[in-house]
Design a protein around this motif. Structure first.
Motif, PDB file in Angstrom:
ATOM      1  N   GLY A  79       4.667   7.824  16.971  1.00 30.11           N
ATOM      2  CA  GLY A  79       3.712   7.097  17.816  1.00 30.11           C
ATOM      3  C   GLY A  79       2.379   6.790  17.170  1.00 30.11           C
ATOM      4  N   ALA A  80       2.187   7.150  15.877  1.00 29.19           N
ATOM      5  CA  ALA A  80       0.875   6.954  15.239  1.00 29.19           C
ATOM      6  C   ALA A  80       0.603   5.488  14.929  1.00 29.19           C
ATOM      7  N   ASN A  81      -0.698   5.152  14.803  1.00 34.96           N
ATOM      8  CA  ASN A  81      -1.087   3.875  14.199  1.00 34.96           C
ATOM      9  C   ASN A  81      -1.155   4.163  12.710  1.00 34.96           C
ATOM     10  N   VAL A  82      -0.291   3.528  11.960  1.00 40.36           N
ATOM     11  CA  VAL A  82      -0.189   3.881  10.542  1.00 40.36           C
ATOM     12  C   VAL A  82      -0.798   2.795   9.670  1.00 40.36           C
ATOM     13  N   HIS A  83      -1.634   3.217   8.728  1.00 34.77           N
ATOM     14  CA  HIS A  83      -2.151   2.295   7.711  1.00 34.77           C
ATOM     15  C   HIS A  83      -1.690   2.818   6.363  1.00 34.77           C
ATOM     16  N   LEU A  84      -1.043   1.952   5.598  1.00 29.34           N
ATOM     17  CA  LEU A  84      -0.509   2.345   4.292  1.00 29.34           C
ATOM     18  C   LEU A  84      -1.297   1.633   3.199  1.00 29.34           C
ATOM     19  N   ILE A  85      -1.840   2.424   2.282  1.00 27.49           N
ATOM     20  CA  ILE A  85      -2.472   1.826   1.100  1.00 27.49           C
ATOM     21  C   ILE A  85      -1.437   1.937  -0.007  1.00 27.49           C
ATOM     22  N   ALA A  86      -0.870   0.776  -0.367  1.00 21.39           N
ATOM     23  CA  ALA A  86       0.318   0.762  -1.216  1.00 21.39           C
ATOM     24  C   ALA A  86      -0.045   0.299  -2.624  1.00 21.39           C
ATOM     25  N   ALA A  87       0.220   1.168  -3.597  1.00 17.90           N
ATOM     26  CA  ALA A  87      -0.096   0.822  -4.976  1.00 17.90           C
ATOM     27  C   ALA A  87       1.162   0.356  -5.686  1.00 17.90           C
ATOM     28  N   ASN A  88       1.219  -0.925  -5.970  1.00 18.01           N
ATOM     29  CA  ASN A  88       2.276  -1.483  -6.821  1.00 18.01           C
ATOM     30  C   ASN A  88       3.680  -1.165  -6.327  1.00 18.01           C
ATOM     31  N   MET A  89       3.954  -1.471  -5.105  1.00 17.02           N
ATOM     32  CA  MET A  89       5.295  -1.247  -4.560  1.00 17.02           C
ATOM     33  C   MET A  89       5.636  -2.347  -3.563  1.00 17.02           C
ATOM     34  N   ASP A  90       6.941  -2.502  -3.327  1.00 17.61           N
ATOM     35  CA  ASP A  90       7.396  -3.539  -2.407  1.00 17.61           C
ATOM     36  C   ASP A  90       7.283  -3.018  -0.977  1.00 17.61           C
ATOM     37  N   THR A  91       6.489  -3.704  -0.170  1.00 17.08           N
ATOM     38  CA  THR A  91       6.334  -3.271   1.224  1.00 17.08           C
ATOM     39  C   THR A  91       6.795  -4.369   2.176  1.00 17.08           C
ATOM     40  N   SER A  92       7.458  -5.410   1.620  1.00 21.37           N
ATOM     41  CA  SER A  92       7.751  -6.600   2.420  1.00 21.37           C
ATOM     42  C   SER A  92       8.663  -6.285   3.603  1.00 21.37           C
ATOM     43  N   TYR A  93       9.458  -5.230   3.505  1.00 18.79           N
ATOM     44  CA  TYR A  93      10.415  -4.943   4.573  1.00 18.79           C
ATOM     45  C   TYR A  93       9.860  -3.987   5.635  1.00 18.79           C
ATOM     46  N   LEU A  94       8.588  -3.595   5.507  1.00 20.04           N
ATOM     47  CA  LEU A  94       8.020  -2.690   6.512  1.00 20.04           C
ATOM     48  C   LEU A  94       7.411  -3.514   7.635  1.00 20.04           C
ATOM     49  N   SER A  95       7.657  -3.139   8.874  1.00 20.80           N
ATOM     50  CA  SER A  95       6.952  -3.844   9.943  1.00 20.80           C
ATOM     51  C   SER A  95       6.315  -2.833  10.882  1.00 20.80           C
ATOM     52  N   GLY A  96       5.274  -3.291  11.563  1.00 23.23           N
ATOM     53  CA  GLY A  96       4.574  -2.419  12.502  1.00 23.23           C
ATOM     54  C   GLY A  96       3.616  -1.454  11.813  1.00 23.23           C
ATOM     55  N   ILE A  97       3.402  -1.641  10.511  1.00 24.57           N
ATOM     56  CA  ILE A  97       2.497  -0.760   9.758  1.00 24.57           C
ATOM     57  C   ILE A  97       1.459  -1.678   9.122  1.00 24.57           C
ATOM     58  N   SER A  98       0.154  -1.324   9.227  1.00 30.42           N
ATOM     59  CA  SER A  98      -0.784  -2.209   8.524  1.00 30.42           C
ATOM     60  C   SER A  98      -0.871  -1.746   7.063  1.00 30.42           C
ATOM     61  N   ILE A  99      -0.953  -2.714   6.183  1.00 32.46           N
ATOM     62  CA  ILE A  99      -0.802  -2.418   4.753  1.00 32.46           C
ATOM     63  C   ILE A  99      -1.940  -3.034   3.958  1.00 32.46           C
ATOM     64  N   THR A 100      -2.508  -2.261   3.048  1.00 32.97           N
ATOM     65  CA  THR A 100      -3.413  -2.823   2.046  1.00 32.97           C
ATOM     66  C   THR A 100      -2.742  -2.598   0.699  1.00 32.97           C
ATOM     67  N   SER A 101      -2.521  -3.673  -0.044  1.00 29.71           N
ATOM     68  CA  SER A 101      -1.909  -3.530  -1.365  1.00 29.71           C
ATOM     69  C   SER A 101      -3.005  -3.414  -2.406  1.00 29.71           C
ATOM     70  N   VAL A 102      -2.877  -2.424  -3.277  1.00 30.77           N
ATOM     71  CA  VAL A 102      -3.894  -2.211  -4.311  1.00 30.77           C
ATOM     72  C   VAL A 102      -3.214  -2.060  -5.661  1.00 30.77           C
ATOM     73  N   GLU A 103      -4.038  -2.171  -6.712  1.00 30.84           N
ATOM     74  CA  GLU A 103      -3.477  -2.003  -8.046  1.00 30.84           C
ATOM     75  C   GLU A 103      -4.037  -0.742  -8.712  1.00 30.84           C
ATOM     76  N   SER A 104      -5.351  -0.669  -8.831  1.00 33.27           N
ATOM     77  CA  SER A 104      -5.944   0.423  -9.622  1.00 33.27           C
ATOM     78  C   SER A 104      -6.489   1.533  -8.721  1.00 33.27           C
ATOM     79  N   ALA A 105      -6.907   2.639  -9.356  1.00 32.09           N
ATOM     80  CA  ALA A 105      -7.499   3.762  -8.614  1.00 32.09           C
ATOM     81  C   ALA A 105      -8.761   3.316  -7.884  1.00 32.09           C
ATOM     82  N   ARG A 106      -9.545   2.476  -8.570  1.00 30.15           N
ATOM     83  CA  ARG A 106     -10.783   2.051  -7.911  1.00 30.15           C
ATOM     84  C   ARG A 106     -10.520   1.103  -6.739  1.00 30.15           C
ATOM     85  N   ASP A 107      -9.457   0.291  -6.828  1.00 28.89           N
ATOM     86  CA  ASP A 107      -9.074  -0.532  -5.652  1.00 28.89           C
ATOM     87  C   ASP A 107      -8.703   0.398  -4.495  1.00 28.89           C
TER      88      ASP A 107
END
Ligand code: CTP
Length: 394
Positions: free
Chosen positions: A226-254
């Motif tokens: 039941g959580a509101n989930v936010h995923l910070i995704a580093a260099n991975m395919d997230t196209s098949y996830l739904s209902g999750i908010s996603i920020t795609s990042v590359e580096s540690a500083r991003d």
């Protein structure tokens, strides 16, 4: 009976309500389930394979004769945690009740003993027919959950009991069958996953072996609870996830910038990502020629967890550690050094665990408790970690 598997088979029967199952599929995905659609061959008259394959992102086979070498009627049945058959027509119900196996869906139903739910939809006369009612009774006696159809107007001019129920009511019944706890409802769970990359030049980077599988398992587990989930995704395919908010990042500083935006409103932070400890001092805009590619000068990246723990208010913070020796001692010093509540340490000697579906390691808590886990799925680990995080939340 409840299963830790997030894999759901959505069986689609040949009723006009088949199109409504497209919405059901989306709602199940939003709740963190991975759904494989198995239509009956006749149902393709109403909704074609292309719709199911596009929406689920997976093949939607109908017959045991497709991809025979994969022995799909056994492999899919073994993977499934739950079945939902919607719409279930009078004919499909009859075939299941007498144990027929004349298409892939009915084969799968026979080959699996996980919880199964049927959502009947048909003309009221067919629903009320003694043959249908006897079949329903047989299936209920065998442990199938069979929903009662809604009353109301049908496709033609008739009305009565037989309508396909509203998606919300189906999902409610499905939740009741799975028995998944809703103990994270309203909570904000922030998860980092994957591995950061530090650019050397436009084509090269410093990276690591993290696949992101554990982070996705955590995101799905939190979503199911039941959580509101936010995923910070580093260099991975997230196209098949739904209902999750996603920020795609590359580096540690991003990743640090994305964390800073989300952290204050977070209840539970799970830092599953493998963060590069250092980055090249110079990021070159031109590719380095091999004659000059002999050494790279590095500088340290910020320790993201350690910096966040200084600003933390009520957030529960969970870290991961991958160690090749002295696992427990190293992880315990990370637990205290980074101001964490919980850390999970896994033994990655010899490259074990990266990219796999199972893990083994130890959960360490602030109070000194250690919980050793042997060969558990990444899904099961996610639930145990969330149990501990919720306990810390109070
Ligand atoms: N981590 C972080 N910032 C970094 C490096 C790691 O926040 N710059 C987080 C990881 O996401 C993980 C935890 O800290 O949750 C432990 O990561 P690990 O790489 O095992 O620890 P390090 O601090 O990098 O220590 P070392 O590489 O020396 O083992």
């Amino acid at each position: 009976m409840s299963s830790t598997s997030r894999e759901v088979i959505l069986g689609v029967g040949a009723g006009i309500a088949a199109y409504k199952s497209a919405d059901l599929l989306r709602r199940l995905q939003e709740r963190g389930y991975s759904v494989t659609v198995i239509p009956t061959p006749a149902s393709l008259n109403f909704v074609g394979s292309a719709t199911w394959e596009a929406l689920s992102g997976r093949p939607a086979p109908t017959q045991v004769w497709e991809n025979v070498h994969e022995v799909a009627h056994i492999s899919l049945a073994q993977k499934a945690g739950y079945f939902i058959i919607a719409p279930a027509t009078a004919d499909l119900i009859a075939r299941i009740a007498i144990g027929r196996a004349d298409d892939l869906l009915t084969n799968l139903i026979l080959a699996s003993d996980v919880p199964k739910m049927l959502v009947p939809a048909m003309h009221p006369k067919m629903w009320n027919d003694p043959a249908t009612q006897a079949n329903i009774q047989t299936l209920r006696n065998r442990g199938f959950i069979v929903m009662d159809p809604d009353h109301g107007r049908l496709t033609g001019n008739d009305s009565g009991q037989g309508r396909f129920p509203e998606t919300a009511r189906i999902v409610e019944n499905f939740d009741a069958m799975t028995g998944h706890k809703q103990d994270l409802r309203g909570k904000n769970v922030l998860i980092t996953a994957g591995g950061t990359r530090e650019a050397i030049d436009p084509v090269r980077f410093i990276g690591n072996k993290s696949s992101g599988k554990q982070g996705i398992a955590l995101a799905r587990a939190a979503q199911l609870r039941g959580a509101n989930v936010h995923l910070i995704a580093a260099n991975m395919d997230t196209s098949y996830l739904s209902g999750i908010s996603i920020t795609s990042v590359e580096s540690a500083r991003d990743m640090q910038a994305a964390l800073n935006l989300e952290f204050t409103s977070t209840d539970i932070l799970i830092m599953c990502a493998a963060v590069a400890d250092a980055r090249p001092v110079q990021k070159l805009t031109e590719k380095i020629k091999k004659a000059f590619f002999t050494s790279i000068e590095l500088e340290a990246n910020p320790d993201l967890l350690a910096e966040l723990s200084v600003t933390k208010t009520n957030q529960v913070m969970v870290g991961f550690a991958a160690e090749t020796s002295n696992h427990i001692e190293s992880a315990r010093s990370k637990l205290t050094g980074k101001g964490l509540d919980i850390i999970y340490v896994n033994d990655v000697s010899g490259g074990a665990i990266f990219g796999k579906d199972v893990t083994h390691g130890t959960i360490l808590l602030r109070n000194g408790e250690e919980i050793a886990l042997k060969e558990v799925s990444k899904d099961a680990l996610s639930d145990v970690l969330l149990d501990h995080a919720i306990r810390q939340l109070g």
